[in-house]
Design a protein around this motif. Structure first.
Motif, PDB file in Angstrom:
ATOM      1  N   ARG A   1       9.496  -5.225  21.383  1.00 52.45           N
ATOM      2  CA  ARG A   1       8.693  -6.438  21.231  1.00 52.45           C
ATOM      3  C   ARG A   1       7.524  -6.145  20.312  1.00 52.45           C
ATOM      4  O   ARG A   1       6.854  -5.120  20.454  1.00 52.45           O
ATOM      5  CB  ARG A   1       8.182  -6.887  22.602  1.00 52.45           C
ATOM      6  CG  ARG A   1       7.315  -8.138  22.510  1.00 52.45           C
ATOM      7  CD  ARG A   1       7.002  -8.686  23.872  1.00 52.45           C
ATOM      8  NE  ARG A   1       6.029  -7.885  24.591  1.00 52.45           N
ATOM      9  CZ  ARG A   1       5.679  -8.143  25.850  1.00 52.45           C
ATOM     10  NH1 ARG A   1       6.230  -9.128  26.520  1.00 52.45           N
ATOM     11  NH2 ARG A   1       4.771  -7.408  26.442  1.00 52.45           N
TER      12      ARG A   1
ATOM     13  N   ASP B   1       2.039  -7.701  21.475  1.00 51.23           N
ATOM     14  CA  ASP B   1       1.747  -8.899  22.274  1.00 51.23           C
ATOM     15  C   ASP B   1       0.319  -8.803  22.791  1.00 51.23           C
ATOM     16  O   ASP B   1       0.080  -8.530  23.959  1.00 51.23           O
ATOM     17  CB  ASP B   1       2.747  -8.980  23.438  1.00 51.23           C
ATOM     18  CG  ASP B   1       2.606 -10.290  24.224  1.00 51.23           C
ATOM     19  OD1 ASP B   1       2.009 -11.245  23.685  1.00 51.23           O
ATOM     20  OD2 ASP B   1       3.088 -10.352  25.364  1.00 51.23           O
TER      21      ASP B   1
ATOM     22  N   LYS C   1      -4.027  -9.362  27.777  1.00 44.41           N
ATOM     23  CA  LYS C   1      -3.822  -8.037  27.185  1.00 44.41           C
ATOM     24  C   LYS C   1      -4.879  -7.779  26.116  1.00 44.41           C
ATOM     25  O   LYS C   1      -4.666  -8.063  24.938  1.00 44.41           O
ATOM     26  CB  LYS C   1      -2.418  -7.943  26.580  1.00 44.41           C
ATOM     27  CG  LYS C   1      -1.329  -8.036  27.651  1.00 44.41           C
ATOM     28  CD  LYS C   1      -0.004  -8.364  27.027  1.00 44.41           C
ATOM     29  CE  LYS C   1       1.041  -8.584  28.106  1.00 44.41           C
ATOM     30  NZ  LYS C   1       2.142  -9.405  27.649  1.00 44.41           N
TER      31      LYS C   1
ATOM     32  N   MET D   1      11.310 -14.387  22.831  1.00 43.51           N
ATOM     33  CA  MET D   1      11.121 -14.462  24.274  1.00 43.51           C
ATOM     34  C   MET D   1      10.970 -15.937  24.608  1.00 43.51           C
ATOM     35  O   MET D   1      10.312 -16.681  23.876  1.00 43.51           O
ATOM     36  CB  MET D   1       9.862 -13.725  24.708  1.00 43.51           C
ATOM     37  CG  MET D   1      10.010 -12.230  24.634  1.00 43.51           C
ATOM     38  SD  MET D   1       8.603 -11.413  25.379  1.00 43.51           S
ATOM     39  CE  MET D   1       8.933 -11.650  27.120  1.00 43.51           C
TER      40      MET D   1
ATOM     41  N   GLU E   1       9.082 -17.823  26.923  1.00 44.00           N
ATOM     42  CA  GLU E   1       8.028 -17.662  27.924  1.00 44.00           C
ATOM     43  C   GLU E   1       6.966 -18.759  27.830  1.00 44.00           C
ATOM     44  O   GLU E   1       5.927 -18.656  28.455  1.00 44.00           O
ATOM     45  CB  GLU E   1       7.415 -16.263  27.861  1.00 44.00           C
ATOM     46  CG  GLU E   1       6.852 -15.856  26.515  1.00 44.00           C
ATOM     47  CD  GLU E   1       6.215 -14.458  26.527  1.00 44.00           C
ATOM     48  OE1 GLU E   1       6.093 -13.851  27.606  1.00 44.00           O
ATOM     49  OE2 GLU E   1       5.823 -14.007  25.456  1.00 44.00           O
TER      50      GLU E   1
ATOM     51  N   ASP F   1       5.280 -14.963  32.060  1.00 43.22           N
ATOM     52  CA  ASP F   1       4.464 -15.957  31.353  1.00 43.22           C
ATOM     53  C   ASP F   1       5.061 -17.352  31.475  1.00 43.22           C
ATOM     54  O   ASP F   1       4.319 -18.339  31.535  1.00 43.22           O
ATOM     55  CB  ASP F   1       4.300 -15.567  29.879  1.00 43.22           C
ATOM     56  CG  ASP F   1       3.174 -14.565  29.704  1.00 43.22           C
ATOM     57  OD1 ASP F   1       2.109 -14.791  30.317  1.00 43.22           O
ATOM     58  OD2 ASP F   1       3.366 -13.565  29.002  1.00 43.22           O
TER      59      ASP F   1
ATOM     60  N   ARG G   1      -1.600 -16.100  35.780  1.00 42.24           N
ATOM     61  CA  ARG G   1      -0.838 -15.093  36.540  1.00 42.24           C
ATOM     62  C   ARG G   1      -1.716 -14.036  37.183  1.00 42.24           C
ATOM     63  O   ARG G   1      -1.256 -13.283  38.049  1.00 42.24           O
ATOM     64  CB  ARG G   1       0.261 -14.474  35.675  1.00 42.24           C
ATOM     65  CG  ARG G   1      -0.206 -13.607  34.541  1.00 42.24           C
ATOM     66  CD  ARG G   1       0.926 -13.373  33.553  1.00 42.24           C
ATOM     67  NE  ARG G   1       1.431 -12.018  33.563  1.00 42.24           N
ATOM     68  CZ  ARG G   1       2.248 -11.507  32.643  1.00 42.24           C
ATOM     69  NH1 ARG G   1       2.681 -12.276  31.648  1.00 42.24           N
ATOM     70  NH2 ARG G   1       2.656 -10.273  32.702  1.00 42.24           N
TER      71      ARG G   1
END
Ligand code: PEP
Ligand code: MG
Length: 571
Positions: free
Chosen positions: A330, A333, A338, A428, A430, A454, A464
């Motif tokens: 990936r 991100d 993050k 993805m 998400e 996500d 989350r």
């Protein structure tokens, strides 16, 4: 003659009927020997019951696993209920012998549980009847049935099969199980599935139709028992049984470390990793690839950004560790939860709805190009790397990345640097937008991977990281399940592979849904690989579809949870 019942445990069994008769409990000749003596007889019988049951639970645990053993251990707890014992003692005080007192009270309890709506509570009736039969046996000094002495290839046939009856049962001698009582969640079903013995339960009037020694073919998936089959049916089913036995053996030995469902259909089970070192551990644990390499971890907790060369080394190390098996990497991100200090992002950019994932990469093209070049180069050696984009919301983002990839390829070609010109690019799923427009997205992607962490957060508008929102943050929320199904259907429709790499992929309760939505691959943490593999082996496609249909008709996460629990192995 074909008998129909509930398909409780998959597989094909051919053999001869062996009827397990209910144990007699005739205490008509027992005389009342007075209050104290009868109470003492009861006390000793209960004590012996507890000892026997504890040792049976230990034996059953070795044969059929902890879950089956827990069923028996639960019976000790039920009989320890002071209210229940008091009622039996009161009946003794009223002039009944211990047998009559126990029989009366326990039969009443069984009838009460029988009348309850909840299938799991109704299951308790079978436990109470089992307790009653064994307590009476102990009071009367009668012998129990020994299933260690069964004829080979027998089809065990009974009104109901209780856990205590199955202790000592040699599963290699039992071709199948048929019962008149019981359903998908009954103990008999749980035990049959745990021991991987084909079973059809709840066959109305079963004991009126069969006799000891009758030939029978049991199809544990169709839920049928074919009585007195002719030679051609026998031969046809024998061939099907052989195939099933091969799959069962493969599942038991874990040979080839394949993930297969009870039909023998394969799924690719991969690992989620955060560093090249974890890739080696994943390979050792039998991962069939890497389904998610979270590259942002290479960027965290450091002063400067990793350059193209450093990234190239890391990606190539993962590619090599997996020895040709697929590696989904990936792109960075960052943003949202993050935080990466060395990127120098401001507060607005890092918000959950800000410049996250692919948005940030497209905003910082030079930084992104160094990652794309490193990926293209690392893929040259084994050609097993795929690129995955996080936080995608529309096809333009994927197309913009494709254009950048082409630029990078052009540069590498000019430089004479080897690269993988066919590297796959996937998204993805998400965000709600990606799920809602999955059909359009599928047209510009080589694969989908559903990021349920996500996806749940954004579909439910529930951060989350917020503990107070745990109920809303469940992947079992009907809205989330619909979004996942939508994405999977779109991928199937477009003919591209679809996998799942969010935490839901490691949740054994999700397995029937994942099977019926046609997931091609799953990616989970290394520690979850074994459990997920085992969970898939328990389901046939037909069983999974039945459960999925039921689940998708429900309106709350609590109902979905209850439903999956009642069908799953943990109930
Ligand atoms: C997800 O969102 O489901 C996912 C797999 O990615 P991450 O947990 O890294 O956001
Ligand atoms: Mg994510």
């Amino acid at each position: 003659m074909i008998l129909h019942g509930i398909a409780a445990s998959a597989g094909i069994g051919l053999g001869r009927v062996f009827i397990l008769r209910e144990r007699g409990a005739d205490y008509a000749a027992v005389r009342y020997s007075g209050r104290d003596k009868e109470r003492e007889r009861l006390r000793r019988a209960v004590e012996r019951f507890n000892e026997q049951t504890a040792s049976m639970a230990a034996r059953l645990g070795e044969q059929a696993g902890a879950e089956a053993a827990d069923i028996l251990a639960g019976q000790i707890a039920m009989l320890a209920d002071p209210f229940l014992l008091e009622q039996i003692q009161e009946a003794i005080d009223g002039g009944s012998c211990a047998e009559a007192a126990a029989d009366g009270v326990l039969s009443q309890y069984a009838a009460m549980f029988d009348n309850l709506e909840d299938a799991l509570m109704r299951q308790r009736a079978a436990d109470v009847r089992d307790i009653r039969a064994r307590l009476l046996e102990l009071l009367l000094g009668a012998e129990g049935t020994d299933l260690g002495e069964l004829p080979q290839d027998c089809v065990l046939t009974a009104r109901d099969l209780t856990p205590s009856m199955t202790v000592g049962l040699r599963r290699e001698w039992v071709a199948a199980i048929l019962t008149a009582a019981g359903g998908w969640t009954s103990h008999a079903a749980i035990l049959a599935r745990a021991m991987e013995i084909p079973a059809v339960l709840g066959i109305g009037g079963l004991l009126g139709h069969v006799r000891d020694g009758d030939g029978v073919i049991v199809d544990g998936e169709a839920g049928t028992a074919l009585l007195h089959p002719d030679a051609s049916a026998w031969e046809a089913y024998l061939a099907r049984r052989e195939t099933w036995l091969i799959h069962r053996e493969r599942r038991r030995s874990g040979s080839g470390r394949e993930t297969v469902d009870a039909d023998g259909k394969r799924y690719r089970l991969c690992a989620n990793i955060g560093s090249p070192a974890e890739a080696a551990a994943a390979a050792r644990a039998g991962a069939e690839g890497v389904g998610l390499f979270r590259t942002e971890l290479l960027f965290m907790n450091r002063d400067g950004l990793p350059g193209e060369e450093e990234q190239y080394e890391a990606y190539r190390a993962v590619s090599r560790a997996m020895e040709g098996r697929e590696v989904v990497i990936r792109i960075l991100d960052a943003g949202g939860d993050k935080a990466i200090e060395c990127l120098g992002m401001d507060r607005e950019e890092t918000s959950l709805l800000g410049l996250r994932g692919v948005r940030l990469c497209l905003d910082r093209r030079e930084l992104f190009k160094s990652q794309l070049r490193a990926l293209l180069r690392a893929g040259a050696e084994r050609r097993n790397i795929k690129i995955m984009l996080p936080m995608v919301t529309c096809p333009e983002e994927v197309e913009a990345v494709r254009a950048l990839l082409e630029d990078c390829k052009g540069e590498l070609a000019t430089e004479g640097t080897p690269y993988d010109g066919d590297i796959a690019l996937g998204a993805m799923i998400e965000t709600p937008a990606a799920a809602l427009c999955a059909g359009t997205l599928a047209g510009v992607c080589d694969f989908f991977s559903i990021g349920t962490n996500d996806l749940t957060q954004y579909v439910m508008a529930a951060d989350r990281g917020c503990a107070a929102l745990e109920g809303l943050s469940s992947c079992l929320q009907p809205a989330v399940l619909r979004a996942v199904r939508m994405a999977a259907e779109a991928a199937k429709g477009a003919g591209i592979p679809v996998g799942m790499c969010g935490e839901a992929a490691a949740d054994p309760r999700m397995v029937p849904l994942l099977i019926s939505w046609g997931m091609d691959s799953l990616s989970v943490s290394v520690s979850a690989l074994g459990d997920v593999r085992a969970a898939f082996a328990r389901w046939t496609g037909a069983e999974a579809r039945r459960v999925e249909e039921e689940v998708m008709g429900l309106t709350s996460a609590a109902e979905v949870e209850r439903c999956l629990r009642s069908h799953g192995p943990g109930q």
